[in-house]
Every structure is written in C-alpha cells, then in structure tokens.
Design an enzyme around this catalytic site. Structure first.
Site, PDB file in Angstrom:
ATOM      1  N   LYS A 118       0.937  -1.171  -0.043  1.00 13.99           N
ATOM      2  CA  LYS A 118       0.054  -0.198   0.151  1.00 13.99           C
ATOM      3  C   LYS A 118       0.705   1.238  -0.049  1.00 13.99           C
ATOM      4  CE  LYS A 118      -4.532  -1.718   1.405  1.00 13.99           C
ATOM      5  NZ  LYS A 118      -5.645  -1.287   2.313  1.00 13.99           N
ATOM      6  N   LYS A 201      -4.911  -9.663  -6.093  1.00 11.18           N
ATOM      7  CA  LYS A 201      -6.391  -9.901  -5.504  1.00 11.18           C
ATOM      8  C   LYS A 201      -7.377  -8.873  -5.913  1.00 11.18           C
ATOM      9  CE  LYS A 201      -6.195  -7.338  -1.325  1.00 11.18           C
ATOM     10  NZ  LYS A 201      -7.134  -7.426   0.127  1.00 11.18           N
ATOM     11  N   LYS A 204     -10.722  -3.392  -3.384  1.00 11.75           N
ATOM     12  CA  LYS A 204     -11.682  -1.886  -3.367  1.00 11.75           C
ATOM     13  C   LYS A 204     -11.022  -1.100  -3.957  1.00 11.75           C
ATOM     14  CE  LYS A 204     -13.691  -2.971   1.080  1.00 11.75           C
ATOM     15  NZ  LYS A 204     -12.399  -2.981   2.148  1.00 11.75           N
TER      16      LYS A 204
HETATM   17  N1  AQP Z   1      -9.878 -10.540  -2.868  1.00 11.92           N
HETATM   18  C1  AQP Z   1     -10.273 -11.045  -1.812  1.00 11.92           C
HETATM   19  N2  AQP Z   1     -10.443 -12.459  -1.476  1.00 11.92           N
HETATM   20  C2  AQP Z   1     -10.923 -12.963  -0.420  1.00 11.92           C
HETATM   21  N3  AQP Z   1     -11.162 -12.073   0.479  1.00 11.92           N
HETATM   22  C3  AQP Z   1     -10.829 -10.835   0.539  1.00 11.92           C
HETATM   23  N4  AQP Z   1     -10.881  -9.847   1.443  1.00 11.92           N
HETATM   24  C4  AQP Z   1     -10.342  -8.622   0.990  1.00 11.92           C
HETATM   25  N5  AQP Z   1     -10.201  -8.863  -0.462  1.00 11.92           N
HETATM   26  C5  AQP Z   1     -10.285 -10.177  -0.575  1.00 11.92           C
HETATM   27  C6  AQP Z   1     -11.496 -10.052   2.847  1.00 11.92           C
HETATM   28  O1  AQP Z   1     -12.364  -9.123   3.046  1.00 11.92           O
HETATM   29  C7  AQP Z   1     -12.170  -8.485   4.490  1.00 11.92           C
HETATM   30  C8  AQP Z   1     -12.368  -7.275   4.540  1.00 11.92           C
HETATM   31  O2  AQP Z   1     -10.989  -6.473   4.019  1.00 11.92           O
HETATM   32  P1  AQP Z   1     -10.523  -4.991   4.178  1.00 11.92           P
HETATM   33  O3  AQP Z   1     -11.526  -4.059   3.563  1.00 11.92           O
HETATM   34  O4  AQP Z   1     -10.555  -4.952   5.514  1.00 11.92           O
HETATM   35  O5  AQP Z   1      -9.212  -4.719   3.651  1.00 11.92           O
HETATM   36  P2  AQP Z   1      -8.660  -5.373   2.462  1.00 11.92           P
HETATM   37  O6  AQP Z   1      -8.293  -6.712   2.815  1.00 11.92           O
HETATM   38  O7  AQP Z   1      -7.237  -4.548   2.286  1.00 11.92           O
HETATM   39  O8  AQP Z   1      -9.646  -5.187   1.413  1.00 11.92           O
HETATM   40  P3  AQP Z   1      -9.361  -4.777  -0.251  1.00 11.92           P
HETATM   41  O9  AQP Z   1     -10.795  -4.888  -0.888  1.00 11.92           O
HETATM   42  O10 AQP Z   1      -8.240  -5.166  -0.809  1.00 11.92           O
HETATM   43  O11 AQP Z   1      -9.324  -3.148  -0.003  1.00 11.92           O
HETATM   44  P4  AQP Z   1      -8.299  -2.192  -0.210  1.00 11.92           P
HETATM   45  O12 AQP Z   1      -8.205  -2.309  -1.612  1.00 11.92           O
HETATM   46  O13 AQP Z   1      -8.764  -0.817   0.304  1.00 11.92           O
HETATM   47  O14 AQP Z   1      -6.987  -2.734   0.236  1.00 11.92           O
HETATM   48  C9  AQP Z   1     -10.817  -9.174   5.126  1.00 11.92           C
HETATM   49  O15 AQP Z   1     -11.212 -10.462   5.706  1.00 11.92           O
HETATM   50  C10 AQP Z   1     -10.101  -9.669   3.807  1.00 11.92           C
HETATM   51  O16 AQP Z   1      -9.222 -10.629   3.862  1.00 11.92           O
END
Ligand code: AQP
Length: 342
Positions: A118, A201, A204
């Site tokens: 990040k 992956k 968001k």
């Molecule tokens: N691609 C994914 N596959 C399975 N699980 C996922 N999670 C996130 N992406 C995937 C799970 O969703 C929960 C919440 O995640 P988060 O929003 O707290 O943070 P993150 O993992 O950083 O999610 P994003 O979507 O990737 O957001 P950004 O882009 O902002 O970093 C967690 O349990 C995570 O494992």
C-alpha cells in the site's frame, strides 16, 4: 498460552473504504454469517479507523460506513445475534492499540507485506497510521478476547502479528491474559483474484472497476464483467491440477465453487473439457442469483440511515461493555493507577 482456556468468540472487521466486492463477500461477509449461524458469540466491525490510514473524503467515508453496515445486514448478519458496530465509536480500540504499539517491535511491522504494497515506492510519505495498522488490528481482536478471526488469505500475516503481540504481552507481564487467536481461512473464496489479472487480488482500491464485482452492481453489469473477465483460449481442464499454471481460469473456477458451495474437483467434473464461452454465462447466472438479493436489500436499507445508525450505536454500547473491563485489566497488569473494578 494457547488460548484454550478462553471461550470461543469470533471477531472480524471490514474497512468502509467503498466498493465492497465479491472477494469481501466470499472471503469475509458470507463466512461471518455462517459463524453467527453456528451460534458462536460474534462481533463484527466497520473499521473506519483503519480506512483513514489512507485519505478518505469525509462525505464518502460516512456513506461507505453506512453502506458497509447495509452490506453486513444484507449478507445475513442479525444485529440481535451478532454485535455490529463502528470502530471509532468504541474508544477502547485506540487505547489498547497504544499499548500494543509499545509491545510490537519495529522489525515486526517492517515485515508486513500489506504496508509495502500500500505504501508503494514512497514509503516515507505513507501515514504513520498505515505503518501501525496491524497493532490497531491486534487491539480490535484482543479488546474482546476473541479466539477466532475469519478473514481472507491476505490478512494471514496480520493475524500472525496479533498472535505475536498476545504472546509477548503475556510473557512480558507473566500472565495468561490475552488469548492467542486463530485465523479462520477456509474454503475456495478466501482469495478471490482480479477479473483482469489472476495474479492480483480483487480489491476495493483497484482503479479498474472491471477488475471486481461490486456488491452494488446490477445483473447486467455483473454479467458483462464476467463475460469480459480475462481467460485463456483453452477449455476447462477435467482435474483441479490442470489449473495450476492458469491463474485466470483458476480464479473463475474458485469463484464458481465458492458461490455454488462445491469443491473445485466437483466443478471440474461437471465442466472439464467445456469452453469458457459456456462456463461464463453459468457463472454470471450464479453470481446474479446470489448477489442480486444482497444488492437489492442494501439499497432498501440505505433508504433509512437513521435505522442503520441506531443499530451501530446499539452495537457500540454492547461492544464497549465487553472491551472496557478488558482494557482496565490490561492497564492494571501494566501498573497503571486507576479504578479497579475487575
Ligand atoms: N480478494 C479477496 N478475496 C478474499 N477475501 C478478501 N478480502 C479482501 N479482499 C479479498 C477480505 O475481506 C475482509 C475485509 O478486507 P478489508 O476491507 O478490511 O481490507 P483489504 O483486505 O485491504 O480489502 P481490499 O478490498 O483489498 O481493500 P483495499 O483495496 O482498500 O486494500 C478481510 O477479511 C479480507 O481478508
């Protein structure tokens, strides 16, 4: 210090950073509801303090927090059976996070791959909060003496750090106070990949909206994104091992398996030898069938944000009732002078 003496309690959170997607649903929300339905005590949190480790527009954050709460409710979380709340409403998270900032070592945090991803090349310009994020996450979990944390694969390293913080605190103060929580990373939906790149992956923050299926997408958009999802020209293999060097194909099969509650082998038995031109429409139907009711319910709930705020306020009161005595006891163990009620 195995945590065995602690009654089972599940905690997890999601950042209200917008664009709630299929990965969040399969890796987290769906499994949160399953834990609740097994009758375990469950706490789930909109982690807004984590979201602000990178810039958030205030109006967007407000909307995304309520939309995430709507996503929790629409995915089957019942505020009577689970405690649903917003992190910033329970001050114990940040208070315990400070304690853990003093327990965790710089070297531990420097090894966190999410920070490296990040922060990118310009780590000196990243916020201090982004660096300390995993200590706050440890506080989120341990403020409730949670024993199990359902998460996607990407969070495994952070849970490992939480475990190390719990062990170090217990060792430093010669107590068995914090449980050593277990990550719960099970099933085919724990690592949903981008529809544009099977090595990345689904996220968001991906700039391409075509890379993810948002929980707010309508049926046509879901079908179009799946139709355009990157694949290779080969038909589907008849055994799971045939997916080894085909990340995009593997991703679509995993999504199908997770949505249909099937094993990858069962999907291969049904689809082996058939082309993606046949598989994709079936996958799209499955996704629309499962996500359609969720997105409709989210839209309905968003028409009454006062009710969402009420649910979150009630959840915060119940969360605080658990976290406050645990924080007081933590301070007491450390020698901080104050009222001793526990
Ligand atoms: N691609 C994914 N596959 C399975 N699980 C996922 N999670 C996130 N992406 C995937 C799970 O969703 C929960 C919440 O995640 P988060 O929003 O707290 O943070 P993150 O993992 O950083 O999610 P994003 O979507 O990737 O957001 P950004 O882009 O902002 O970093 C967690 O349990 C995570 O494992």
């Amino acid at each position: 210090m195995t945590g065995a003496a602690f009654p089972p309690r599940v905690f997890s959170g999601i950042q209200p950073s917008g664009n709630l997607h299929l990965g969040n649903y399969l890796g987290a929300l769906k499994r949160f509801a399953e834990a609740q339905d097994r009758g375990v005590e469950t706490l789930y949190c909109m982690v807004d303090l984590h979201a602000v480790t990178v810039w958030q527009d205030p109006a967007d954050l407000r909307r995304a927090t309520r939309e995430l709460a709507a996503g929790f409710l629409a995915s089957g979380l019942d505020p009577a059976r689970s405690i649903l709340f917003n992190q910033s409403q329970v001050a114990e998270h940040t208070q315990l996070a400070w304690v853990f900032n003093c327990v965790a070592r710089m070297g531990w945090l420097q090894r966190m791959t999410q920070f490296k991803d990040k922060a990118g090349k310009n780590a000196q310009n990243a916020s201090l909060g982004l660096f300390a994020y995993p200590a706050l996450m440890a506080a989120d979990i341990l403020a409730y003496h949670a024993t199990h944390v359902p998460v996607g694969e990407d969070q495994k390293q952070h849970i490992e750090l939480t475990r190390n913080i719990a062990i170090k605190f217990n060792t430093d103060f010669a107590v068995d106070f914090f449980p050593v929580p277990e990550p719960v990373i099970e099933g085919t939906g724990t690592r949903v990949m981008s529809l544009r790149d099977g090595e990345k992956k689904m996220s968001k923050s991906d700039v391409s909206d075509m890379s993810r299926i948002n929980l707010t997408d309508d049926a046509d958009t879901i079908a179009r994104k799946i139709r355009r999802a990157k694949t290779d020209p080969e038909p589907l293999p008849s055994e799971a091992k045939g997916l080894k060097d085909r990340p995009e194909a593997r991703n679509l099969v995993n999504i199908y398996a997770a949505l249909a509650d099937l094993s990858v082998d069962a999907v291969m038995q049904e689809w082996g030898g058939r082309p993606f031109s046949e598989f994709k429409p079936q996958l799209a139907d499955l996704a629309v069938e499962q996500l359609g009711p969720i997105s409709a319910e989210m839209a309905r709930l968003m028409q009454d944000v006062t009710e969402i705020d009420r649910i979150l306020g009630d959840g915060a009161d119940r969360a605080r009732a658990i976290a406050a005595p645990i924080l007081r006891r933590t301070y007491d163990i450390m020698g901080m002078v104050g009222p001793r009620e526990v």
